[in-house]
Write an enzyme that holds these catalytic residues in place. Structure first.
Site, PDB file in Angstrom:
ATOM      1  N   LYS A   9      44.360  -3.035  22.815  1.00  0.00           N
ATOM      2  CA  LYS A   9      43.975  -3.077  24.540  1.00  0.00           C
ATOM      3  C   LYS A   9      42.533  -2.654  24.696  1.00  0.00           C
ATOM      4  CE  LYS A   9      45.914   1.102  25.294  1.00  0.00           C
ATOM      5  NZ  LYS A   9      46.643   1.952  23.621  1.00  0.00           N
ATOM      6  N   ARG A  84      49.300   6.828  31.330  1.00  0.00           N
ATOM      7  CA  ARG A  84      49.896   7.463  30.280  1.00  0.00           C
ATOM      8  C   ARG A  84      51.252   8.013  30.381  1.00  0.00           C
ATOM      9  NH1 ARG A  84      49.807  10.554  26.515  1.00  0.00           N
ATOM     10  NH2 ARG A  84      49.460  12.317  27.955  1.00  0.00           N
ATOM     11  N   ARG A 122      41.174   2.266   9.594  1.00  0.00           N
ATOM     12  CA  ARG A 122      39.790   1.897  10.107  1.00  0.00           C
ATOM     13  C   ARG A 122      39.268   2.703   9.790  1.00  0.00           C
ATOM     14  NH1 ARG A 122      41.365   2.413  16.384  1.00  0.00           N
ATOM     15  NH2 ARG A 122      41.450   4.597  16.524  1.00  0.00           N
ATOM     16  N   ARG A 154      37.830   8.581  10.531  1.00  0.00           N
ATOM     17  CA  ARG A 154      37.644   9.980  11.858  1.00  0.00           C
ATOM     18  C   ARG A 154      38.961  10.312  11.618  1.00  0.00           C
ATOM     19  NH1 ARG A 154      36.338   6.648  17.471  1.00  0.00           N
ATOM     20  NH2 ARG A 154      39.299   6.239  16.973  1.00  0.00           N
ATOM     21  N   ARG A 165      50.877  10.865  17.216  1.00  0.00           N
ATOM     22  CA  ARG A 165      50.107   9.792  18.521  1.00  0.00           C
ATOM     23  C   ARG A 165      51.368   9.094  19.134  1.00  0.00           C
ATOM     24  NH1 ARG A 165      44.973  10.378  17.022  1.00  0.00           N
ATOM     25  NH2 ARG A 165      44.611   8.440  16.067  1.00  0.00           N
TER      26      ARG A 165
END
Ligand SMILES: [Zn+2]
Length: 215
Positions: A9, A84, A122, A154, A165
């Protein structure tokens, strides 16, 4: 612009912003700006963000009222990461009203397996925020190519955290997609592939709906 985390996004919104000369508004930016200005909703949002929590609907809705005014609406914008939840979407709808309704809602579609690979693989530079992937690491020993900082995973990029999530996305954001589908302004775009391929699809989807000469 809707889509699971890892659908691209932010990247696509930034490209579209350049292409169409509108503003890129990410929820995080909105919240940080409001917090920096010290508005009531901004300060409330900051407390949640500092605690690493999602900002609840009530606070987001207050922020929407603070933010969506005047100039900002005239210039045009791409919303990234917002709304959201369904209550947020309905509130946005009523704040924008009939004068400045959303033109188009894009759902960047990407299968969960791909999102998991993108996010769980990532790695991010602690210093400058540059992103890498286990399949495309920095040149030497997880040291940032740009600034020499340490490149790490992270805490919220682990597979488990991503699953959590994604579940939340299905529960809370799927109804938002359905809401815009019913309003007839939803465009589902395949977000699998290279960034520039996805961008081409988006531009095609936008340009066939809106006459560029009217801008
Ligand atoms: Zn760096």
């Amino acid at each position: 612009m809707l889509g699971k985390q890892g659908a691209g996004k932010g990247t696509q919104a930034a490209l579209l912003t350049d292409r169409y000369g509108v503003e890129h508004v990410s929820t995080g930016d909105l919240f940080r700006a409001a917090a920096a200005e010290g508005t009531p909703a901004g300060l409330e949002a900051k407390e949640y963000m500092d605690a690493g929590e999602l900002v609840p609907d009530d606070t987001v809705i207050k922020l929407v009222h603070e933010v969506f005014t005047g100039n900002f609406l005239e210039r045009g914008f791409i919303l990234d990461g917002f709304p959201r939840t369904l209550p947020q979407a309905k509130e946005l709808d009523s704040v924008l009203g009939s004068e400045h309704p959303l033109d188009l809602v894009i759902d960047l579609e990407v299968p969960t397996a791909i999102v998991l690979d993108r996010i769980a693989g990532r790695r991010v530079c602690e210093n400058c925020g540059a992103t890498y992937h286990v399949n495309m690491p920095p040149k030497s020993n997880w040291t940032c190519d740009i600034c020499g900082g340490r490149v790490v995973q992270r805490d919220d990029d682990t597979e488990e955290a991503v699953h959590r999530r994604l579940e939340l996305y299905e529960q809370e954001t799927r109804p938002v997609i359905e809401f815009y589908g019913e309003l007839g302004i939803l465009a589902a775009v395949d977000a699998v592939g290279e960034g520039d391929e996805v961008f081409e699809r988006l531009v095609h989807e936008i340009d066939r709906r809106f006459d560029p000469t009217e801008r």
